[in-house]
Design a protein around this motif. Structure first.
Motif, PDB file in Angstrom:
ATOM      1  N   GLY A  99      -7.998  11.820  -7.936  1.00 57.96           N
ATOM      2  CA  GLY A  99      -9.376  11.415  -8.205  1.00 57.96           C
ATOM      3  C   GLY A  99      -9.510   9.987  -8.687  1.00 57.96           C
ATOM      4  N   ASP A 100     -10.335   9.824  -9.739  1.00 57.98           N
ATOM      5  CA  ASP A 100     -10.616   8.489 -10.270  1.00 57.98           C
ATOM      6  C   ASP A 100      -9.362   7.817 -10.819  1.00 57.98           C
ATOM      7  OD1 ASP A 100     -13.271   8.583  -9.595  1.00 57.98           O
ATOM      8  OD2 ASP A 100     -13.940   9.288 -11.569  1.00 57.98           O
ATOM      9  N   ASP A 101      -8.482   8.611 -11.452  1.00 57.59           N
ATOM     10  CA  ASP A 101      -7.250   8.028 -11.985  1.00 57.59           C
ATOM     11  C   ASP A 101      -6.414   7.406 -10.869  1.00 57.59           C
ATOM     12  OD1 ASP A 101      -7.904   8.773 -14.572  1.00 57.59           O
ATOM     13  OD2 ASP A 101      -6.794  10.680 -14.458  1.00 57.59           O
ATOM     14  N   ARG A 102      -6.334   8.112  -9.753  1.00 59.76           N
ATOM     15  CA  ARG A 102      -5.570   7.589  -8.611  1.00 59.76           C
ATOM     16  C   ARG A 102      -6.224   6.321  -8.066  1.00 59.76           C
ATOM     17  NH1 ARG A 102      -1.814  10.091  -5.211  1.00 59.76           N
ATOM     18  NH2 ARG A 102      -1.462   8.965  -3.273  1.00 59.76           N
ATOM     19  N   ASN A 103      -7.545   6.343  -7.939  1.00 59.13           N
ATOM     20  CA  ASN A 103      -8.264   5.170  -7.431  1.00 59.13           C
ATOM     21  C   ASN A 103      -8.042   3.958  -8.325  1.00 59.13           C
ATOM     22  OD1 ASN A 103      -9.272   6.609  -5.278  1.00 59.13           O
ATOM     23  ND2 ASN A 103     -11.238   7.037  -6.234  1.00 59.13           N
ATOM     24  N   LYS A 104      -8.116   4.154  -9.632  1.00 60.46           N
ATOM     25  CA  LYS A 104      -7.911   3.051 -10.573  1.00 60.46           C
ATOM     26  C   LYS A 104      -6.478   2.530 -10.476  1.00 60.46           C
ATOM     27  CE  LYS A 104     -11.381   4.602 -13.869  1.00 60.46           C
ATOM     28  NZ  LYS A 104     -11.620   5.233 -15.171  1.00 60.46           N
ATOM     29  N   PHE A 105      -5.524   3.454 -10.415  1.00 62.12           N
ATOM     30  CA  PHE A 105      -4.125   3.050 -10.301  1.00 62.12           C
ATOM     31  C   PHE A 105      -3.886   2.259  -9.015  1.00 62.12           C
ATOM     32  CE2 PHE A 105       0.117   3.680  -8.569  1.00 62.12           C
ATOM     33  CZ  PHE A 105       0.898   3.194  -9.612  1.00 62.12           C
TER      34      PHE A 105
ATOM     35  N   MET B 107       0.831  -1.200   0.000  1.00 68.94           N
ATOM     36  CA  MET B 107       0.000   0.000   0.000  1.00 68.94           C
ATOM     37  C   MET B 107       0.871   1.257   0.000  1.00 68.94           C
ATOM     38  SD  MET B 107      -3.156   0.942   0.126  1.00 68.94           S
ATOM     39  CE  MET B 107      -4.395   1.953   0.849  1.00 68.94           C
ATOM     40  N   ARG B 108       1.916   1.255   0.806  1.00 64.91           N
ATOM     41  CA  ARG B 108       2.817   2.401   0.871  1.00 64.91           C
ATOM     42  C   ARG B 108       3.526   2.613  -0.463  1.00 64.91           C
ATOM     43  NH1 ARG B 108       6.753   3.062   5.864  1.00 64.91           N
ATOM     44  NH2 ARG B 108       4.882   3.974   6.702  1.00 64.91           N
ATOM     45  N   GLU B 109       4.001   1.529  -1.072  1.00 65.98           N
ATOM     46  CA  GLU B 109       4.703   1.634  -2.351  1.00 65.98           C
ATOM     47  C   GLU B 109       3.776   2.136  -3.453  1.00 65.98           C
ATOM     48  OE1 GLU B 109       6.252  -2.295  -2.854  1.00 65.98           O
ATOM     49  OE2 GLU B 109       7.815  -2.006  -1.340  1.00 65.98           O
ATOM     50  N   CYS B 110       2.567   1.593  -3.505  1.00 68.15           N
ATOM     51  CA  CYS B 110       1.604   2.039  -4.521  1.00 68.15           C
ATOM     52  C   CYS B 110       1.230   3.503  -4.311  1.00 68.15           C
ATOM     53  CB  CYS B 110       0.349   1.168  -4.487  1.00 68.15           C
ATOM     54  SG  CYS B 110       0.622  -0.526  -5.050  1.00 68.15           S
ATOM     55  N   ASN B 111       1.062   3.890  -3.076  1.00 71.27           N
ATOM     56  CA  ASN B 111       0.731   5.274  -2.757  1.00 71.27           C
ATOM     57  C   ASN B 111       1.859   6.208  -3.180  1.00 71.27           C
ATOM     58  OD1 ASN B 111      -1.012   7.239  -1.657  1.00 71.27           O
ATOM     59  ND2 ASN B 111       0.195   7.284   0.217  1.00 71.27           N
ATOM     60  N   ASP B 112       3.101   5.801  -2.936  1.00 71.22           N
ATOM     61  CA  ASP B 112       4.243   6.614  -3.345  1.00 71.22           C
ATOM     62  C   ASP B 112       4.298   6.751  -4.865  1.00 71.22           C
ATOM     63  OD1 ASP B 112       5.021   6.988  -0.718  1.00 71.22           O
ATOM     64  OD2 ASP B 112       6.563   5.416  -0.758  1.00 71.22           O
ATOM     65  N   GLN B 113       4.042   5.658  -5.576  1.00 73.25           N
ATOM     66  CA  GLN B 113       4.049   5.692  -7.039  1.00 73.25           C
ATOM     67  C   GLN B 113       2.950   6.612  -7.565  1.00 73.25           C
ATOM     68  OE1 GLN B 113       3.783   1.689  -8.505  1.00 73.25           O
ATOM     69  NE2 GLN B 113       5.672   1.046  -7.498  1.00 73.25           N
ATOM     70  N   ALA B 114       1.771   6.532  -6.983  1.00 72.58           N
ATOM     71  CA  ALA B 114       0.660   7.382  -7.411  1.00 72.58           C
ATOM     72  C   ALA B 114       0.983   8.852  -7.159  1.00 72.58           C
ATOM     73  CB  ALA B 114      -0.624   6.987  -6.689  1.00 72.58           C
ATOM     74  N   THR B 115       1.642   9.137  -6.050  1.00 73.38           N
ATOM     75  CA  THR B 115       2.030  10.509  -5.739  1.00 73.38           C
ATOM     76  C   THR B 115       3.080  11.008  -6.727  1.00 73.38           C
ATOM     77  OG1 THR B 115       1.547  10.153  -3.405  1.00 73.38           O
ATOM     78  CG2 THR B 115       2.956  12.027  -3.942  1.00 73.38           C
ATOM     79  N   GLN B 116       4.052  10.169  -7.058  1.00 72.34           N
ATOM     80  CA  GLN B 116       5.083  10.551  -8.020  1.00 72.34           C
ATOM     81  C   GLN B 116       4.478  10.844  -9.382  1.00 72.34           C
ATOM     82  OE1 GLN B 116       7.844   7.305  -7.957  1.00 72.34           O
ATOM     83  NE2 GLN B 116       8.830   7.959  -6.061  1.00 72.34           N
ATOM     84  N   GLN B 117       3.434  10.122  -9.744  1.00 74.13           N
ATOM     85  CA  GLN B 117       2.779  10.319 -11.038  1.00 74.13           C
ATOM     86  C   GLN B 117       1.731  11.437 -10.979  1.00 74.13           C
ATOM     87  OE1 GLN B 117       1.282   6.584 -12.527  1.00 74.13           O
ATOM     88  NE2 GLN B 117       3.165   5.502 -11.973  1.00 74.13           N
ATOM     89  N   SER B 118       1.570  12.064  -9.823  1.00 76.56           N
ATOM     90  CA  SER B 118       0.620  13.159  -9.606  1.00 76.56           C
ATOM     91  C   SER B 118      -0.809  12.763  -9.978  1.00 76.56           C
ATOM     92  CB  SER B 118       1.042  14.405 -10.399  1.00 76.56           C
ATOM     93  OG  SER B 118       2.311  14.833  -9.998  1.00 76.56           O
TER      94      SER B 118
END
Length: 106
Positions: free
Chosen positions: A91-97, A77-88
Motif C-alpha cells: 500500500g502507501d508504505d510501499r509507494n513511499k518506499f 526500479m527492479r532493485e527497489c521493487n525487490d527491496q520493497a518485496t523483501q521488506q513485505s
C-alpha cells in the motif's frame, strides 16, 4: 493468345510468391520458438516435461536468450521493487518506499 498470356501471368505470380516469403525475417516470437524448440530437443525432453519447458522458455521464465539489457532506470526500479518485496511493504508504505528509493542517486 489469351491462354498464353494467362499462363505467363500465373507462372510469373507463382515464381514471385516463394521469393517474397523467403526474404521475410522471422519475428521475435518465431525466433524464440525456434530457440526453445532446439533447446528442448537437445535436452531430449518429451511429453509433459517438454510442454512445461517450452511454456517456461517462451515466457522467458527459465531461459532468456534474447533478453534486452536494462536501462539504469529499469535496473534501479527492479532493485527497489525487490527491496520493497523483501521488506513485505504494501500500500502507501510501499509507494513511499519506492518513491524514496527511486529518487536516490547511485
Amino acid at each position: 493468345m489469351k491462354i498464353t498470356l494467362l499462363a505467363t501471368l500465373l507462372l510469373g505470380l507463382f515464381t514471385l510468391t516463394p521469393a517474397g516469403a523467403q526474404n521475410q525475417q522471422p519475428n521475435p516470437q518465431q525466433q524464440r520458438m525456434t530457440t526453445c524448440n532446439q533447446q528442448a530437443t537437445a535436452q531430449a525432453l518429451k511429453g509433459d516435461s517438454r510442454k512445461t519447458y517450452m511454456s517456461d522458455c517462451l515466457k522467458n521464465a527459465s531461459s532468456k536468450p534474447a533478453e534486452k539489457s536494462l536501462t539504469p532506470q529499469q535496473q534501479r526500479m527492479r532493485e527497489c521493487n525487490d527491496q520493497a518485496t523483501q521488506q513485505s511493504l504494501k500500500g502507501d508504505d510501499r509507494n513511499k518506499f519506492m518513491s524514496a528509493c527511486l529518487k536516490k542517486k547511485g
